[in-house]
Structure formats: C-alpha cells, structure tokens
Design a protein around this motif. Structure first.
Motif, PDB file in Angstrom:
ATOM      1  N   TYR A 153       2.372   1.663  -3.424  1.00  0.00           N
ATOM      2  CA  TYR A 153       1.335   2.096  -4.371  1.00  0.00           C
ATOM      3  C   TYR A 153       1.085   3.594  -4.265  1.00  0.00           C
ATOM      4  O   TYR A 153       1.075   4.300  -5.281  1.00  0.00           O
ATOM      5  CB  TYR A 153       0.044   1.312  -4.128  1.00  0.00           C
ATOM      6  CG  TYR A 153      -1.147   1.851  -4.867  1.00  0.00           C
ATOM      7  CD1 TYR A 153      -1.274   1.665  -6.244  1.00  0.00           C
ATOM      8  CD2 TYR A 153      -2.151   2.556  -4.211  1.00  0.00           C
ATOM      9  CE1 TYR A 153      -2.369   2.166  -6.937  1.00  0.00           C
ATOM     10  CE2 TYR A 153      -3.243   3.057  -4.889  1.00  0.00           C
ATOM     11  CZ  TYR A 153      -3.341   2.863  -6.251  1.00  0.00           C
ATOM     12  OH  TYR A 153      -4.419   3.366  -6.930  1.00  0.00           O
TER      13      TYR A 153
ATOM     14  N   ASN B  63       0.823  -1.212   0.000  1.00  0.00           N
ATOM     15  CA  ASN B  63       0.000   0.000   0.000  1.00  0.00           C
ATOM     16  C   ASN B  63       0.855   1.259   0.000  1.00  0.00           C
ATOM     17  O   ASN B  63       0.580   2.212  -0.736  1.00  0.00           O
ATOM     18  CB  ASN B  63      -0.949   0.012   1.200  1.00  0.00           C
ATOM     19  CG  ASN B  63      -2.071  -0.985   1.073  1.00  0.00           C
ATOM     20  OD1 ASN B  63      -2.425  -1.399  -0.024  1.00  0.00           O
ATOM     21  ND2 ASN B  63      -2.630  -1.406   2.191  1.00  0.00           N
TER      22      ASN B  63
ATOM     23  N   GLU C 155     -15.554   2.131   1.879  1.00  0.00           N
ATOM     24  CA  GLU C 155     -16.561   1.335   1.171  1.00  0.00           C
ATOM     25  C   GLU C 155     -16.556  -0.114   1.664  1.00  0.00           C
ATOM     26  O   GLU C 155     -17.615  -0.699   1.898  1.00  0.00           O
ATOM     27  CB  GLU C 155     -16.311   1.380  -0.343  1.00  0.00           C
ATOM     28  CG  GLU C 155     -16.643   2.715  -0.967  1.00  0.00           C
ATOM     29  CD  GLU C 155     -16.182   2.851  -2.412  1.00  0.00           C
ATOM     30  OE1 GLU C 155     -15.485   1.945  -2.923  1.00  0.00           O
ATOM     31  OE2 GLU C 155     -16.515   3.874  -3.028  1.00  0.00           O
ATOM     32  N   VAL C 156     -15.375  -0.686   1.843  1.00  0.00           N
ATOM     33  CA  VAL C 156     -15.257  -2.063   2.332  1.00  0.00           C
ATOM     34  C   VAL C 156     -15.811  -2.158   3.754  1.00  0.00           C
ATOM     35  O   VAL C 156     -16.559  -3.088   4.083  1.00  0.00           O
ATOM     36  CB  VAL C 156     -13.791  -2.552   2.260  1.00  0.00           C
ATOM     37  CG1 VAL C 156     -13.602  -3.851   3.025  1.00  0.00           C
ATOM     38  CG2 VAL C 156     -13.354  -2.723   0.810  1.00  0.00           C
ATOM     39  N   GLU C 157     -15.445  -1.201   4.609  1.00  0.00           N
ATOM     40  CA  GLU C 157     -15.936  -1.206   5.986  1.00  0.00           C
ATOM     41  C   GLU C 157     -17.450  -1.071   6.036  1.00  0.00           C
ATOM     42  O   GLU C 157     -18.108  -1.745   6.829  1.00  0.00           O
ATOM     43  CB  GLU C 157     -15.277  -0.078   6.796  1.00  0.00           C
ATOM     44  CG  GLU C 157     -13.828  -0.305   7.103  1.00  0.00           C
ATOM     45  CD  GLU C 157     -13.577  -1.531   7.978  1.00  0.00           C
ATOM     46  OE1 GLU C 157     -14.270  -1.697   9.003  1.00  0.00           O
ATOM     47  OE2 GLU C 157     -12.689  -2.314   7.630  1.00  0.00           O
TER      48      GLU C 157
ATOM     49  N   SER D 197      -8.099   7.607  -2.973  1.00  0.00           N
ATOM     50  CA  SER D 197      -8.690   6.361  -3.474  1.00  0.00           C
ATOM     51  C   SER D 197      -8.559   5.232  -2.459  1.00  0.00           C
ATOM     52  O   SER D 197      -9.494   4.456  -2.239  1.00  0.00           O
ATOM     53  CB  SER D 197      -8.003   5.981  -4.789  1.00  0.00           C
ATOM     54  OG  SER D 197      -8.448   4.742  -5.242  1.00  0.00           O
ATOM     55  N   TYR D 198      -7.394   5.147  -1.816  1.00  0.00           N
ATOM     56  CA  TYR D 198      -7.125   4.120  -0.809  1.00  0.00           C
ATOM     57  C   TYR D 198      -8.119   4.231   0.340  1.00  0.00           C
ATOM     58  O   TYR D 198      -8.730   3.248   0.760  1.00  0.00           O
ATOM     59  CB  TYR D 198      -5.686   4.282  -0.320  1.00  0.00           C
ATOM     60  CG  TYR D 198      -5.301   3.466   0.884  1.00  0.00           C
ATOM     61  CD1 TYR D 198      -4.959   2.129   0.756  1.00  0.00           C
ATOM     62  CD2 TYR D 198      -5.259   4.041   2.141  1.00  0.00           C
ATOM     63  CE1 TYR D 198      -4.596   1.382   1.867  1.00  0.00           C
ATOM     64  CE2 TYR D 198      -4.890   3.303   3.253  1.00  0.00           C
ATOM     65  CZ  TYR D 198      -4.562   1.971   3.113  1.00  0.00           C
ATOM     66  OH  TYR D 198      -4.203   1.239   4.208  1.00  0.00           O
TER      67      TYR D 198
ATOM     68  N   LYS E 265     -19.671  -1.966   3.710  1.00  0.00           N
ATOM     69  CA  LYS E 265     -20.255  -3.244   3.267  1.00  0.00           C
ATOM     70  C   LYS E 265     -20.151  -4.284   4.375  1.00  0.00           C
ATOM     71  O   LYS E 265     -21.101  -5.036   4.625  1.00  0.00           O
ATOM     72  CB  LYS E 265     -19.543  -3.760   2.008  1.00  0.00           C
ATOM     73  CG  LYS E 265     -19.907  -3.022   0.754  1.00  0.00           C
ATOM     74  CD  LYS E 265     -19.130  -3.568  -0.434  1.00  0.00           C
ATOM     75  CE  LYS E 265     -19.312  -2.695  -1.642  1.00  0.00           C
ATOM     76  NZ  LYS E 265     -18.447  -3.108  -2.753  1.00  0.00           N
TER      77      LYS E 265
ATOM     78  N   LYS F 205      -4.059   8.832  -5.040  1.00  0.00           N
ATOM     79  CA  LYS F 205      -4.037   7.425  -4.644  1.00  0.00           C
ATOM     80  C   LYS F 205      -4.391   7.255  -3.168  1.00  0.00           C
ATOM     81  O   LYS F 205      -5.047   6.284  -2.792  1.00  0.00           O
ATOM     82  CB  LYS F 205      -2.683   6.809  -4.959  1.00  0.00           C
ATOM     83  CG  LYS F 205      -2.500   6.607  -6.453  1.00  0.00           C
ATOM     84  CD  LYS F 205      -1.189   5.964  -6.763  1.00  0.00           C
ATOM     85  CE  LYS F 205      -1.079   5.770  -8.272  1.00  0.00           C
ATOM     86  NZ  LYS F 205       0.204   5.246  -8.659  1.00  0.00           N
TER      87      LYS F 205
ATOM     88  N   LYS G 156     -11.019   5.912   0.347  1.00  0.00           N
ATOM     89  CA  LYS G 156     -12.382   5.731  -0.165  1.00  0.00           C
ATOM     90  C   LYS G 156     -12.709   4.241  -0.234  1.00  0.00           C
ATOM     91  O   LYS G 156     -13.777   3.814   0.212  1.00  0.00           O
ATOM     92  CB  LYS G 156     -12.521   6.372  -1.547  1.00  0.00           C
ATOM     93  CG  LYS G 156     -13.901   6.276  -2.120  1.00  0.00           C
ATOM     94  CD  LYS G 156     -13.998   6.923  -3.485  1.00  0.00           C
ATOM     95  CE  LYS G 156     -15.385   6.693  -4.051  1.00  0.00           C
ATOM     96  NZ  LYS G 156     -15.447   6.949  -5.469  1.00  0.00           N
ATOM     97  N   ASN G 157     -11.785   3.460  -0.758  1.00  0.00           N
ATOM     98  CA  ASN G 157     -11.980   2.012  -0.833  1.00  0.00           C
ATOM     99  C   ASN G 157     -12.110   1.415   0.561  1.00  0.00           C
ATOM    100  O   ASN G 157     -12.971   0.563   0.810  1.00  0.00           O
ATOM    101  CB  ASN G 157     -10.832   1.358  -1.596  1.00  0.00           C
ATOM    102  CG  ASN G 157     -10.976  -0.144  -1.626  1.00  0.00           C
ATOM    103  OD1 ASN G 157     -10.385  -0.860  -0.813  1.00  0.00           O
ATOM    104  ND2 ASN G 157     -11.772  -0.631  -2.556  1.00  0.00           N
ATOM    105  N   HIS G 158     -11.276   1.869   1.480  1.00  0.00           N
ATOM    106  CA  HIS G 158     -11.323   1.370   2.850  1.00  0.00           C
ATOM    107  C   HIS G 158     -12.702   1.613   3.462  1.00  0.00           C
ATOM    108  O   HIS G 158     -13.291   0.707   4.070  1.00  0.00           O
ATOM    109  CB  HIS G 158     -10.237   2.038   3.692  1.00  0.00           C
ATOM    110  CG  HIS G 158     -10.289   1.678   5.136  1.00  0.00           C
ATOM    111  ND1 HIS G 158      -9.876   0.455   5.609  1.00  0.00           N
ATOM    112  CD2 HIS G 158     -10.738   2.371   6.209  1.00  0.00           C
ATOM    113  CE1 HIS G 158     -10.062   0.411   6.918  1.00  0.00           C
ATOM    114  NE2 HIS G 158     -10.571   1.571   7.305  1.00  0.00           N
TER     115      HIS G 158
END
Length: 131
Positions: A86, A83, A105-107, A98-99, A109, A95, A101-103
């Motif tokens: 990246y 990470n 979204e996963v949390e 984005s990192y 869900k 990035k 935001k993804n975190h």
C-alpha cells in the motif's frame, strides 16, 4: 526430538522466500543512490525487513509443526506485506503519514478503552493505579 521431514512444498517456499529476498537486496544495493534520497525510504526498508522476518517466523513455526502459532504469524506476515505494498504505490510519503496517523488513533482509542475498563473494575485501587 524427531527429525522433521521437509516436503517439496516447504523446500520450494524457502527457495522462493530466499531468492526473492536476494533479489530485493541486490536491487536495493544497485539503486541505493536514488532510493536513499527519498524521505520515506528508511521506513519502507524497515517495513520490508519486518515483513521478511514475519514470513521467516511463519515458515519456521510451520516446519516445527506449531500450527496455531503459525496461523497467527501468517496473518501478521500478510498484514505487513499488504501495508508495505500500500505505501509503495504513488504518494508513499503521504501514505506512510496516513498509516502512522491511523496507528496512533487506533492505539489512543484502545488505551482509552483499557483505562475505562480498569477504572470501572472492582479490583483494589493500588492495582488500578499500577495499570
């Protein structure tokens, strides 16, 4: 407690870990005026600190022969290093956004899934409310 023998590979791993950290910290100090102007610098610095700690923890677990815990810790260390690598390439700020935001979204869900599992469970309602 038995003395743990440090073989050449472990000693070499410790040497590489600490000499790399020394290099990073010296470079950081040398370039602080430039890097501190970057919005993303504190986040990347924190990511580095966590990665370093993960590797230290993994190595410590290996030395005290806690191999199952060491394996899990190694996966975390590798993920942290990947990470950091990246986000350090090209558009670091984009990035990092984005990192995170993804975190989130996963949390989200995962939390929705957990709530659904609790809602359909057969446990007492007071326990469900607690969760």
């Amino acid at each position: 407690m038995e003395d743990i023998e440090l073989n050449d590979y472990v000693i070499e791993a410790i040497y590489f870990l600490e000499s790399t950290d020394e290099f990073v910290r010296a470079s950081e100090k040398e370039n602080l005026a430039n890097i501190s102007k970057k919005t993303y610098w504190p986040i990347m610095h924190d990511m580095y600190e966590r990665s370093y700690e993960y590797v230290c923890g993994s190595l410590s677990l290996f030395i005290i022969e806690q191999l199952q815990s060491c394996e899990a810790s190694c996966r975390t260390a590798i993920e942290g290093a990947v990470n950091l690598h990246y986000v350090s390439l090209e558009d670091s700020l984009g990035k990092i956004i984005s990192y995170f935001k993804n975190h989130f979204e996963v949390e989200l869900k995962q939390n929705i899934s957990w709530k659904s599992t609790v809602d359909i469970s057969n446990v007492d309602e007071s326990i469900k409310n607690h969760y």
